[in-house]
Design a protein around this motif. Structure first.
Motif, mmCIF file in Angstrom:
data_model
loop_
_atom_site.group_PDB
_atom_site.id
_atom_site.type_symbol
_atom_site.label_atom_id
_atom_site.label_comp_id
_atom_site.label_asym_id
_atom_site.label_seq_id
_atom_site.Cartn_x
_atom_site.Cartn_y
_atom_site.Cartn_z
ATOM 1 N N HIS A 166 -2.546 8.425 -1.163
ATOM 2 C CA HIS A 166 -2.744 7.023 -0.770
ATOM 3 C C HIS A 166 -2.355 6.784 0.685
ATOM 4 O O HIS A 166 -1.713 5.786 1.027
ATOM 5 N N THR B 75 -2.042 2.569 -4.361
ATOM 6 C CA THR B 75 -3.294 2.195 -3.716
ATOM 7 C C THR B 75 -3.159 2.264 -2.200
ATOM 8 O O THR B 75 -2.057 2.133 -1.655
ATOM 9 N N THR C 97 0.836 -1.200 0.000
ATOM 10 C CA THR C 97 0.000 0.000 0.000
ATOM 11 C C THR C 97 0.870 1.249 0.000
ATOM 12 O O THR C 97 2.046 1.201 0.331
ATOM 13 N N VAL D 219 -8.188 -1.017 4.284
ATOM 14 C CA VAL D 219 -7.874 0.288 3.710
ATOM 15 C C VAL D 219 -6.959 1.033 4.672
ATOM 16 O O VAL D 219 -7.343 1.335 5.806
ATOM 17 N N VAL E 230 -5.398 0.275 -0.563
ATOM 18 C CA VAL E 230 -6.086 -0.979 -0.243
ATOM 19 C C VAL E 230 -5.085 -2.121 -0.213
ATOM 20 O O VAL E 230 -4.344 -2.348 -1.179
#
Length: 286
Positions: free
Chosen positions: A256, A39, A33, A48, A41
């Motif tokens: 992110h 991202t 991540t 998350v 996720v």
């Protein structure tokens, strides 16, 4: 026998290693991540990682900006500091609480709520989140005052009138219900309410988003003046570098869930180093 007095820190607000994960909390959720992976996720758990390893200090009289696109984690950081959400990891300290030695993240919910009386105030993007629309403008300002122990009706009313005057809401509308106000006027009343007990820390979450351009410009002018006059430590969360440029001295850029760049606002606007910061600055310049 002498005692040692610990001097309070120079900062009013400090965050260290702050993180918030929705879903599985283990370290495996962090792998894969962040900006390098494009991202927030977790490919392993589906969790998350909304924010991770966030750190900064804000001094009295200083405004720090947190900027990033929707989903970057900037509002999550603000909500964790405000106590609207519970951080997964890290430390949040206020100079006004135990001279900065207390991790307010670990306080129980009741103690966290009490901090909203005189230590931290929030101005939300949607004024309805910070106001009771079925209460008058003056009544909305009176609420935090009475909660903080004010008892004199006239003193409360005088304070409300003074704050409404400062945010340029006509005193003739002091006894009108908040729901009868326009979006810009509601935002001004929310700002007045936030300043009622002179909190040392003020959090501003997208304070002009959703307002017409001319109304937003007026609110920004007001906020800039109030920040200069009150000497609060402010954190301004926005996706708009125009807002950040107008209100802040320093800025952190998030993507992110991580910080990708930080520095003085004017320097970062002039010469952004990270490709994502360059993208944001280019968009701000049109």
């Amino acid at each position: 026998m002498s005692s040692t007095t610990v001097a309070p820190p120079r900062w009013a607000l400090k965050a260290e290693g702050l993180g918030r994960i929705y879903g599985a909390q283990g370290p495996e959720s962090l792998d894969g991540t962040g900006p390098d992976f494009g991202t927030a996720v977790s490919p392993a758990t589906g969790a998350v990682v909304a924010a991770w390893d966030i750190g900064f200090e804000v001094e009295p009289g200083e405004a720090l900006g947190i900027i990033g696109e929707s989903g970057s984690g900037k509002s999550t950081v603000m909500r964790c500091i405000a106590g609207d959400e519970t951080a997964t990891a890290g430390r949040i300290a206020l100079r006004g609480v135990g001279h900065g030695a207390v991790n307010i993240r670990e306080l129980d919910p009741s103690a966290r709520r009490k901090l909203r009386l005189d230590q931290i105030a929030v101005v939300y993007q949607d004024p309805a989140a910070g106001l009771n629309l079925d209460v008058t403008a003056g009544g909305n300002i009176a609420d935090p005052l009475t909660a903080a122990g004010w008892r004199s009706y006239q003193r409360i009313r005088d304070r409300a009138a003074d704050l409404l005057r400062r945010v340029e809401v006509p005193l003739s509308r002091m006894d009108d219900l908040a729901r009868t106000f326009s979006g810009g006027m509601r935002q001004r009343v929310q700002i007045a309410r936030a300043l009622a007990n002179e909190p040392p820390v003020l959090l501003l979450d997208e304070p002009t988003t959703g307002l017409d351009a001319s109304v937003a410009a007026g609110v920004l002018d007001l906020l800039r003046t109030l920040l200069e006059e009150t000497g609060v430590a402010a954190v301004v969360v926005s996706h708009d570098f125009g807002v950040i440029d107008m209100l802040t001295r320093r800025v952190v850029v998030m993507r992110h869930g991580r910080i990708v760049e930080s520095g003085l606002t004017d320097q970062l606007l002039e010469d952004p180093q990270h490709p994502y910061s360059q993208q944001l600055v280019a968009a701000a310049r049109g």
